[in-house]
Design a protein around this motif. Structure first.
Motif, PDB file in Angstrom:
ATOM      1  N   UNK A   1      46.937  66.751 -40.786  1.00  0.00           N
ATOM      2  CA  UNK A   1      48.209  66.150 -41.141  1.00  0.00           C
ATOM      3  C   UNK A   1      48.095  64.621 -41.134  1.00  0.00           C
ATOM      4  N   UNK A   2      47.457  64.067 -40.109  1.00  0.00           N
ATOM      5  CA  UNK A   2      47.336  62.612 -40.009  1.00  0.00           C
ATOM      6  C   UNK A   2      46.449  62.062 -41.123  1.00  0.00           C
ATOM      7  N   UNK A   3      45.425  62.803 -41.513  1.00  0.00           N
ATOM      8  CA  UNK A   3      44.552  62.338 -42.591  1.00  0.00           C
ATOM      9  C   UNK A   3      45.293  62.326 -43.916  1.00  0.00           C
ATOM     10  N   UNK A   4      46.139  63.315 -44.147  1.00  0.00           N
ATOM     11  CA  UNK A   4      46.937  63.339 -45.368  1.00  0.00           C
ATOM     12  C   UNK A   4      47.949  62.207 -45.378  1.00  0.00           C
ATOM     13  N   UNK A   5      48.539  61.929 -44.241  1.00  0.00           N
ATOM     14  CA  UNK A   5      49.482  60.818 -44.138  1.00  0.00           C
ATOM     15  C   UNK A   5      48.771  59.486 -44.393  1.00  0.00           C
ATOM     16  N   UNK A  33      36.001  61.497 -42.789  1.00  0.00           N
ATOM     17  CA  UNK A  33      36.575  62.396 -41.793  1.00  0.00           C
ATOM     18  C   UNK A  33      36.955  63.741 -42.408  1.00  0.00           C
ATOM     19  N   UNK A  34      37.513  63.711 -43.604  1.00  0.00           N
ATOM     20  CA  UNK A  34      37.865  64.962 -44.277  1.00  0.00           C
ATOM     21  C   UNK A  34      36.617  65.787 -44.591  1.00  0.00           C
ATOM     22  N   UNK A  35      35.552  65.131 -45.015  1.00  0.00           N
ATOM     23  CA  UNK A  35      34.304  65.853 -45.311  1.00  0.00           C
ATOM     24  C   UNK A  35      33.735  66.495 -44.051  1.00  0.00           C
ATOM     25  N   UNK A  36      33.820  65.804 -42.921  1.00  0.00           N
ATOM     26  CA  UNK A  36      33.343  66.386 -41.663  1.00  0.00           C
ATOM     27  C   UNK A  36      34.128  67.643 -41.306  1.00  0.00           C
ATOM     28  N   UNK A  37      35.444  67.611 -41.527  1.00  0.00           N
ATOM     29  CA  UNK A  37      36.280  68.775 -41.231  1.00  0.00           C
ATOM     30  C   UNK A  37      35.922  69.935 -42.147  1.00  0.00           C
TER      31      UNK A  37
END
Length: 77
Positions: A1-5, A33-37
């Protein structure tokens, strides 16, 4: 959620006009960070720590390369 924000906030046109370097670095960090997830959770690398570590090191080196290429024209030395 925080990454999308964070991505949503960075997509505002005023951010890129006022702080292009900070916005570019922020976008690259969020992508990293998104790629790591995605690698860890969705592709299941969390179950294989040694593989996960290898992919994270490779991803970090690639992101550092991209960061250097992005910053190169902004700071001609």
């Amino acid at each position: 959620m925080a990454l999308s924000l964070g991505s949503t906030l960075l997509s505002q046109p005023g951010i890129w006009a006022l702080w292009p370097v900070a916005a570019g670095v922020g976008a690259l960090v969020l992508a990293w960070l998104k790629a790591r997830i995605v690698l860890s959770r969705y592709l299941g690398l969390a179950a294989a720590p040694s593989w996960q570590r290898g992919f994270e090191i490779s991803l970090a080196l690639f992101c550092l390369l991209l960061l250097g290429l992005y910053l190169l024209p902004h700071y001609p030395g």
